[in-house]
Motif scaffolding. Structure first.
Motif, PDB file in Angstrom:
ATOM      1  N   CYS A  74       0.834  -1.217   0.000  1.00 52.94           N
ATOM      2  CA  CYS A  74       0.000   0.000   0.000  1.00 52.94           C
ATOM      3  C   CYS A  74       0.862   1.258   0.000  1.00 52.94           C
ATOM      4  O   CYS A  74       0.603   2.195  -0.766  1.00 52.94           O
ATOM      5  N   LYS A  75       1.877   1.292   0.843  1.00 54.63           N
ATOM      6  CA  LYS A  75       2.741   2.469   0.929  1.00 54.63           C
ATOM      7  C   LYS A  75       3.527   2.661  -0.365  1.00 54.63           C
ATOM      8  O   LYS A  75       3.725   3.798  -0.813  1.00 54.63           O
ATOM      9  N   ALA A  76       3.968   1.573  -0.989  1.00 51.50           N
ATOM     10  CA  ALA A  76       4.693   1.679  -2.261  1.00 51.50           C
ATOM     11  C   ALA A  76       3.776   2.216  -3.364  1.00 51.50           C
ATOM     12  O   ALA A  76       4.202   3.044  -4.184  1.00 51.50           O
ATOM     13  N   ILE A  77       2.520   1.762  -3.385  1.00 50.83           N
ATOM     14  CA  ILE A  77       1.558   2.258  -4.378  1.00 50.83           C
ATOM     15  C   ILE A  77       1.313   3.751  -4.163  1.00 50.83           C
ATOM     16  O   ILE A  77       1.319   4.537  -5.124  1.00 50.83           O
ATOM     17  N   GLU A  78       1.088   4.142  -2.912  1.00 49.63           N
ATOM     18  CA  GLU A  78       0.880   5.568  -2.616  1.00 49.63           C
ATOM     19  C   GLU A  78       2.068   6.400  -3.107  1.00 49.63           C
ATOM     20  O   GLU A  78       1.895   7.414  -3.782  1.00 49.63           O
ATOM     21  N   LYS A  79       3.257   5.968  -2.742  1.00 53.81           N
ATOM     22  CA  LYS A  79       4.468   6.715  -3.108  1.00 53.81           C
ATOM     23  C   LYS A  79       4.623   6.805  -4.625  1.00 53.81           C
ATOM     24  O   LYS A  79       4.972   7.862  -5.156  1.00 53.81           O
ATOM     25  N   ALA A  80       4.343   5.713  -5.326  1.00 51.68           N
ATOM     26  CA  ALA A  80       4.453   5.707  -6.788  1.00 51.68           C
ATOM     27  C   ALA A  80       3.458   6.659  -7.437  1.00 51.68           C
ATOM     28  O   ALA A  80       3.643   7.052  -8.589  1.00 51.68           O
ATOM     29  N   HIS A  81       2.425   7.043  -6.692  1.00 58.43           N
ATOM     30  CA  HIS A  81       1.408   7.954  -7.220  1.00 58.43           C
ATOM     31  C   HIS A  81       1.446   9.319  -6.538  1.00 58.43           C
ATOM     32  O   HIS A  81       0.429  10.009  -6.437  1.00 58.43           O
ATOM     33  N   GLY A  82       2.617   9.705  -6.066  1.00 57.30           N
ATOM     34  CA  GLY A  82       2.828  11.066  -5.592  1.00 57.30           C
ATOM     35  C   GLY A  82       2.400  11.368  -4.174  1.00 57.30           C
ATOM     36  O   GLY A  82       2.375  12.533  -3.787  1.00 57.30           O
ATOM     37  N   HIS A  83       2.079  10.350  -3.386  1.00 60.30           N
ATOM     38  CA  HIS A  83       1.690  10.592  -1.995  1.00 60.30           C
ATOM     39  C   HIS A  83       2.938  10.944  -1.187  1.00 60.30           C
ATOM     40  O   HIS A  83       3.911  10.202  -1.181  1.00 60.30           O
ATOM     41  N   ASP A  84       2.885  12.083  -0.523  1.00 59.95           N
ATOM     42  CA  ASP A  84       3.996  12.534   0.302  1.00 59.95           C
ATOM     43  C   ASP A  84       3.788  11.998   1.710  1.00 59.95           C
ATOM     44  O   ASP A  84       2.965  12.503   2.462  1.00 59.95           O
ATOM     45  N   GLY A  85       4.527  10.971   2.073  1.00 53.93           N
ATOM     46  CA  GLY A  85       4.389  10.339   3.380  1.00 53.93           C
ATOM     47  C   GLY A  85       4.737  11.245   4.540  1.00 53.93           C
ATOM     48  O   GLY A  85       4.362  10.973   5.680  1.00 53.93           O
ATOM     49  N   ALA A  87       3.771  14.444   4.689  1.00 59.10           N
ATOM     50  CA  ALA A  87       2.751  15.497   4.781  1.00 59.10           C
ATOM     51  C   ALA A  87       1.897  15.297   6.034  1.00 59.10           C
ATOM     52  O   ALA A  87       1.781  14.181   6.559  1.00 59.10           O
ATOM     53  N   ALA A  88       1.299  16.361   6.494  1.00 63.11           N
ATOM     54  CA  ALA A  88       0.415  16.296   7.664  1.00 63.11           C
ATOM     55  C   ALA A  88      -0.702  15.287   7.424  1.00 63.11           C
ATOM     56  O   ALA A  88      -1.147  15.092   6.283  1.00 63.11           O
ATOM     57  N   ARG A  89      -1.163  14.655   8.509  1.00 64.41           N
ATOM     58  CA  ARG A  89      -2.208  13.627   8.392  1.00 64.41           C
ATOM     59  C   ARG A  89      -3.449  14.177   7.693  1.00 64.41           C
ATOM     60  O   ARG A  89      -4.034  13.523   6.848  1.00 64.41           O
ATOM     61  N   PHE A  90      -3.880  15.347   8.082  1.00 66.48           N
ATOM     62  CA  PHE A  90      -5.067  15.954   7.485  1.00 66.48           C
ATOM     63  C   PHE A  90      -4.610  16.983   6.454  1.00 66.48           C
ATOM     64  O   PHE A  90      -4.433  18.157   6.759  1.00 66.48           O
ATOM     65  N   SER A  91      -4.402  16.506   5.231  1.00 66.35           N
ATOM     66  CA  SER A  91      -3.940  17.362   4.146  1.00 66.35           C
ATOM     67  C   SER A  91      -4.367  16.742   2.818  1.00 66.35           C
ATOM     68  O   SER A  91      -4.784  15.578   2.777  1.00 66.35           O
ATOM     69  N   PRO A  92      -4.274  17.498   1.727  1.00 69.80           N
ATOM     70  CA  PRO A  92      -4.650  16.966   0.417  1.00 69.80           C
ATOM     71  C   PRO A  92      -3.838  15.718   0.064  1.00 69.80           C
ATOM     72  O   PRO A  92      -2.687  15.577   0.475  1.00 69.80           O
ATOM     73  N   ARG A  93      -4.462  14.828  -0.715  1.00 70.11           N
ATOM     74  CA  ARG A  93      -3.838  13.557  -1.079  1.00 70.11           C
ATOM     75  C   ARG A  93      -4.026  13.270  -2.561  1.00 70.11           C
ATOM     76  O   ARG A  93      -5.125  13.402  -3.082  1.00 70.11           O
ATOM     77  N   THR A  94      -2.943  12.828  -3.208  1.00 76.38           N
ATOM     78  CA  THR A  94      -3.100  12.292  -4.552  1.00 76.38           C
ATOM     79  C   THR A  94      -3.770  10.928  -4.426  1.00 76.38           C
ATOM     80  O   THR A  94      -4.744  10.639  -5.108  1.00 76.38           O
TER      81      THR A  94
END
Length: 176
Positions: A74-85, A87-94
């Motif tokens: 899951c974390k690898a998929i998020e990172k591959a799609h621009g998710h900034d790990g 970033a603040a918990r409550f913030s915009p998400r790709t």
């Protein structure tokens, strides 16, 4: 084999990232014997911060992978799609992919299972109740349909139509 449920959300280029997240989970976990099931997509306001509206859905699949391996995927998929790990918990998400449940496992580490947000966030509870209506929450022992019927939160969300590319082992719950 264990059943795993995922919460998937995006509020940045929502259609693109929701479709990309479903495809990535499909490619990582689905097979002819174990298709990926997905709920309808729901649109909701952001929670915990002022931001663009989200698209959310729930997916589930049966797998022989460990909790740690699934979390890493899951974390690898998020990172591959621009998710900034960072970033603040409550913030915009790709793209945000959270493991909601792993069978009836109750744990705090390596991840919290079941996720507490299941019972507090309509954008998780409603699609989960649709996708797995008779499934029981491992802590409360109530079905997700019962929890959704008794939901008293003020979050507003609405189902939307989002067409997914045909994938060989993807089952979309659009019966509601």
């Amino acid at each position: 084999m264990s059943w795993v449920w995922f919460g998937i959300g995006s509020n940045r280029d929502r259609e693109h990232y929701i479709k990309a997240g479903v495809r990535a989970l499909h490619d990582a976990f689905a097979s002819k014997q174990h298709p990926l099931f997905v709920s309808r997509v729901f649109e909701s306001d952001s929670v915990g911060f002022a931001g663009s509206r989200f698209y959310n859905l729930v997916a589930c699949v049966e797998t022989d992978r460990s909790i740690e391996a699934i979390q890493a995927t899951c974390k690898a998929i998020e990172k591959a799609h621009g998710h900034d790990g960072s970033a603040a918990r409550f913030s915009p998400r790709t793209l945000d992919i959270d493991m909601l449940m792993y069978d009836a496992v109750i744990s705090d580490a390596p991840v919290q299972l079941p996720r507490a947000e299941i019972l507090t966030n309509a954008f998780v509870l409603w699609p989960l109740a649709e996708l797995s209506p008779t499934l029981r929450h491992p802590v409360t022992n109530k079905t997700f349909t019962e929890h959704w019927s008794n939901y008293s939160g003020e979050q507003k969300l609405e189902p939307i139509f989002l067409a997914f590319d045909p994938l060989p082992h993807l089952v979309i719950d659009d019966s509601n």
